[in-house]
Design a protein around this motif. Sequence first.
Motif, PDB file in Angstrom:
ATOM      1  N   LEU A  56      -4.155  -0.347 -14.748  1.00 44.91           N
ATOM      2  CA  LEU A  56      -3.421  -1.711 -13.741  1.00 44.91           C
ATOM      3  C   LEU A  56      -2.888  -1.999 -13.092  1.00 44.91           C
ATOM      4  CD1 LEU A  56      -3.831  -4.720 -14.942  1.00 44.91           C
ATOM      5  CD2 LEU A  56      -2.836  -3.571 -17.295  1.00 44.91           C
ATOM      6  N   LEU A  57      -1.954  -0.783 -14.174  1.00 40.97           N
ATOM      7  CA  LEU A  57      -0.332  -0.790 -12.967  1.00 40.97           C
ATOM      8  C   LEU A  57      -0.804  -0.099 -11.661  1.00 40.97           C
ATOM      9  CD1 LEU A  57       2.221  -0.354 -15.827  1.00 40.97           C
ATOM     10  CD2 LEU A  57       1.349  -2.847 -15.193  1.00 40.97           C
ATOM     11  N   ALA A  58      -0.396   0.573 -11.527  1.00 37.16           N
ATOM     12  CA  ALA A  58      -0.948   1.816 -10.476  1.00 37.16           C
ATOM     13  C   ALA A  58      -1.824   0.798  -9.162  1.00 37.16           C
ATOM     14  CB  ALA A  58      -0.713   2.947 -10.607  1.00 37.16           C
ATOM     15  N   ALA A  59      -2.510   0.628  -9.341  1.00 39.91           N
ATOM     16  CA  ALA A  59      -3.826   0.531  -8.322  1.00 39.91           C
ATOM     17  C   ALA A  59      -3.108  -1.052  -7.829  1.00 39.91           C
ATOM     18  CB  ALA A  59      -5.075  -0.282  -9.063  1.00 39.91           C
ATOM     19  N   PRO A  60      -2.216  -1.580  -7.811  1.00 40.21           N
ATOM     20  CA  PRO A  60      -1.718  -2.816  -6.850  1.00 40.21           C
ATOM     21  C   PRO A  60      -1.286  -2.651  -6.644  1.00 40.21           C
ATOM     22  CG  PRO A  60      -2.088  -3.938  -9.707  1.00 40.21           C
ATOM     23  CD  PRO A  60      -2.928  -2.393  -9.557  1.00 40.21           C
ATOM     24  N   VAL A  61      -0.143  -2.009  -7.221  1.00 38.59           N
ATOM     25  CA  VAL A  61       0.999  -1.204  -5.953  1.00 38.59           C
ATOM     26  C   VAL A  61       1.105  -0.333  -4.992  1.00 38.59           C
ATOM     27  CG1 VAL A  61       2.873  -0.170  -6.369  1.00 38.59           C
ATOM     28  CG2 VAL A  61       2.864  -1.325  -8.148  1.00 38.59           C
ATOM     29  N   PHE A  62      -0.433   0.744  -5.236  1.00 39.02           N
ATOM     30  CA  PHE A  62      -1.006   0.710  -4.231  1.00 39.02           C
ATOM     31  C   PHE A  62      -1.896   0.352  -3.505  1.00 39.02           C
ATOM     32  CE2 PHE A  62      -5.214   3.010  -1.948  1.00 39.02           C
ATOM     33  CZ  PHE A  62      -4.873   4.322  -1.690  1.00 39.02           C
ATOM     34  N   ALA A  63      -1.891  -0.788  -3.015  1.00 41.26           N
ATOM     35  CA  ALA A  63      -2.728  -2.061  -2.589  1.00 41.26           C
ATOM     36  C   ALA A  63      -1.886  -2.347  -1.617  1.00 41.26           C
ATOM     37  CB  ALA A  63      -3.974  -2.580  -3.717  1.00 41.26           C
ATOM     38  N   ALA A  64      -0.762  -3.307  -2.220  1.00 41.55           N
ATOM     39  CA  ALA A  64       0.191  -3.395  -1.555  1.00 41.55           C
ATOM     40  C   ALA A  64       1.025  -3.278  -0.500  1.00 41.55           C
ATOM     41  CB  ALA A  64       1.381  -4.656  -2.983  1.00 41.55           C
ATOM     42  N   VAL A  65       0.942  -1.769  -0.999  1.00 39.66           N
ATOM     43  CA  VAL A  65       2.038  -0.777  -0.213  1.00 39.66           C
ATOM     44  C   VAL A  65       1.154  -0.666   1.130  1.00 39.66           C
ATOM     45  CG1 VAL A  65       3.007   1.202   0.389  1.00 39.66           C
ATOM     46  CG2 VAL A  65       3.283   0.225  -1.983  1.00 39.66           C
ATOM     47  N   LEU A  66      -0.079  -0.147   0.811  1.00 43.14           N
ATOM     48  CA  LEU A  66      -0.934   0.113   1.861  1.00 43.14           C
ATOM     49  C   LEU A  66      -1.079  -1.378   3.164  1.00 43.14           C
ATOM     50  CD1 LEU A  66      -2.934   1.380   3.511  1.00 43.14           C
ATOM     51  CD2 LEU A  66      -4.549   1.189   1.632  1.00 43.14           C
ATOM     52  N   ALA A  67      -0.985  -2.606   1.894  1.00 46.46           N
ATOM     53  CA  ALA A  67      -1.351  -3.761   2.978  1.00 46.46           C
ATOM     54  C   ALA A  67       0.073  -4.183   3.708  1.00 46.46           C
ATOM     55  CB  ALA A  67      -1.903  -5.033   1.790  1.00 46.46           C
ATOM     56  N   ARG A  68       0.886  -3.848   3.413  1.00 47.55           N
ATOM     57  CA  ARG A  68       2.358  -3.995   4.046  1.00 47.55           C
ATOM     58  C   ARG A  68       3.257  -2.627   5.063  1.00 47.55           C
ATOM     59  NH1 ARG A  68       6.280  -7.715   1.217  1.00 47.55           N
ATOM     60  NH2 ARG A  68       7.253  -6.655   2.801  1.00 47.55           N
ATOM     61  N   GLY A  69       1.853  -1.703   4.800  1.00 48.08           N
ATOM     62  CA  GLY A  69       2.511  -1.028   5.782  1.00 48.08           C
ATOM     63  C   GLY A  69       2.806  -1.080   7.686  1.00 48.08           C
ATOM     64  N   ARG A  70       2.363   0.099   8.322  1.00 46.14           N
ATOM     65  CA  ARG A  70       2.906  -0.945   9.159  1.00 46.14           C
ATOM     66  C   ARG A  70       1.912  -0.487   9.686  1.00 46.14           C
ATOM     67  NH1 ARG A  70       8.515   2.126  11.460  1.00 46.14           N
ATOM     68  NH2 ARG A  70       7.233   3.671   9.601  1.00 46.14           N
ATOM     69  N   GLU A  71       1.671  -1.295  10.710  1.00 43.61           N
ATOM     70  CA  GLU A  71      -0.825  -1.185  11.330  1.00 43.61           C
ATOM     71  C   GLU A  71      -0.037   0.711  12.233  1.00 43.61           C
ATOM     72  OE1 GLU A  71      -2.190  -3.595  11.501  1.00 43.61           O
ATOM     73  OE2 GLU A  71      -1.760  -4.866  10.316  1.00 43.61           O
ATOM     74  N   VAL A  72      -1.330   0.800  12.767  1.00 41.61           N
ATOM     75  CA  VAL A  72      -1.688   1.543  13.632  1.00 41.61           C
ATOM     76  C   VAL A  72      -1.315   1.357  15.379  1.00 41.61           C
ATOM     77  CG1 VAL A  72      -3.221   3.706  14.029  1.00 41.61           C
ATOM     78  CG2 VAL A  72      -2.640   3.210  11.831  1.00 41.61           C
ATOM     79  N   GLY A  73      -0.931   1.833  15.795  1.00 41.04           N
ATOM     80  CA  GLY A  73      -0.696   1.585  17.700  1.00 41.04           C
ATOM     81  C   GLY A  73      -1.883   2.314  18.008  1.00 41.04           C
ATOM     82  N   PRO A  74      -1.819   2.178  19.497  1.00 37.84           N
ATOM     83  CA  PRO A  74      -3.215   2.729  20.181  1.00 37.84           C
ATOM     84  C   PRO A  74      -3.404   4.135  20.070  1.00 37.84           C
ATOM     85  CG  PRO A  74      -1.369   1.254  21.420  1.00 37.84           C
ATOM     86  CD  PRO A  74      -0.951   1.394  20.500  1.00 37.84           C
ATOM     87  N   ALA A  75      -2.221   4.610  19.927  1.00 40.53           N
ATOM     88  CA  ALA A  75      -2.004   6.071  20.084  1.00 40.53           C
ATOM     89  C   ALA A  75      -2.426   6.518  18.529  1.00 40.53           C
ATOM     90  CB  ALA A  75      -0.434   6.558  20.714  1.00 40.53           C
ATOM     91  N   GLY A  76      -2.368   5.860  17.453  1.00 42.27           N
ATOM     92  CA  GLY A  76      -2.675   6.563  16.451  1.00 42.27           C
ATOM     93  C   GLY A  76      -1.636   6.933  15.805  1.00 42.27           C
ATOM     94  N   GLN A  77      -0.233   6.086  16.240  1.00 43.06           N
ATOM     95  CA  GLN A  77       0.971   6.092  15.307  1.00 43.06           C
ATOM     96  C   GLN A  77       1.510   4.706  14.744  1.00 43.06           C
ATOM     97  OE1 GLN A  77       2.527   8.591  15.141  1.00 43.06           O
ATOM     98  NE2 GLN A  77       1.103  10.093  16.463  1.00 43.06           N
ATOM     99  N   GLU A  78       2.167   4.629  13.266  1.00 41.95           N
ATOM    100  CA  GLU A  78       2.117   3.974  12.846  1.00 41.95           C
ATOM    101  C   GLU A  78       3.363   3.192  13.919  1.00 41.95           C
ATOM    102  OE1 GLU A  78       2.302   2.989   9.032  1.00 41.95           O
ATOM    103  OE2 GLU A  78       0.681   4.587   8.527  1.00 41.95           O
ATOM    104  N   SER A  79       3.037   1.615  13.840  1.00 42.34           N
ATOM    105  CA  SER A  79       4.021   1.073  14.808  1.00 42.34           C
ATOM    106  C   SER A  79       5.334   0.402  13.813  1.00 42.34           C
ATOM    107  CB  SER A  79       3.985   0.399  16.014  1.00 42.34           C
ATOM    108  OG  SER A  79       2.773  -0.500  15.427  1.00 42.34           O
TER     109      SER A  79
END
Length: 128
Positions: free
Chosen positions: A105-128
């Motif tokens: 109940l507690l970890a799943a929303p944290v996992f989703a929030a961290v994933l959603a707030r992360g940086r986008e992957v750029g054209p070279a496959g690196q996070e920008s």
Amino acid sequence: MARNMAIGIVADGAFKVLLAAVYGLGAVQVGRQLGVAPWLMIASAVALLICGEVEIRYVRRRSARTYTRLMVGYDAGWALTAAVGLLLARGGSSAGGEVWIGYQLLAAPVFAAVLARGREVGPAGQES
């Protein structure tokens, strides 16, 4: 991102969605087996459903490295709380199921929030 990695990530998200369905549809029966109140089962089901959907939706937006780190962290906590819950249950405590379901109940929303707030992957496959 490698095709096999993407398949694994989608499978992990789909497993969370399936587990959410089991928890939601069987809240009373599964909750009784685990010693957990139905409302806690339903709340955990909602958290897992959201988490699984976010995990699947962001499969192409995040790097495999980010996903791997987050999944290892989440799954390590899941296994640890499952072990703690089992030890509590074996010791006669009724809190074992609550520990395990509470983690989800507690970890799943944290996992989703961290994933959603992360940086986008750029054209070279690196996070920008």
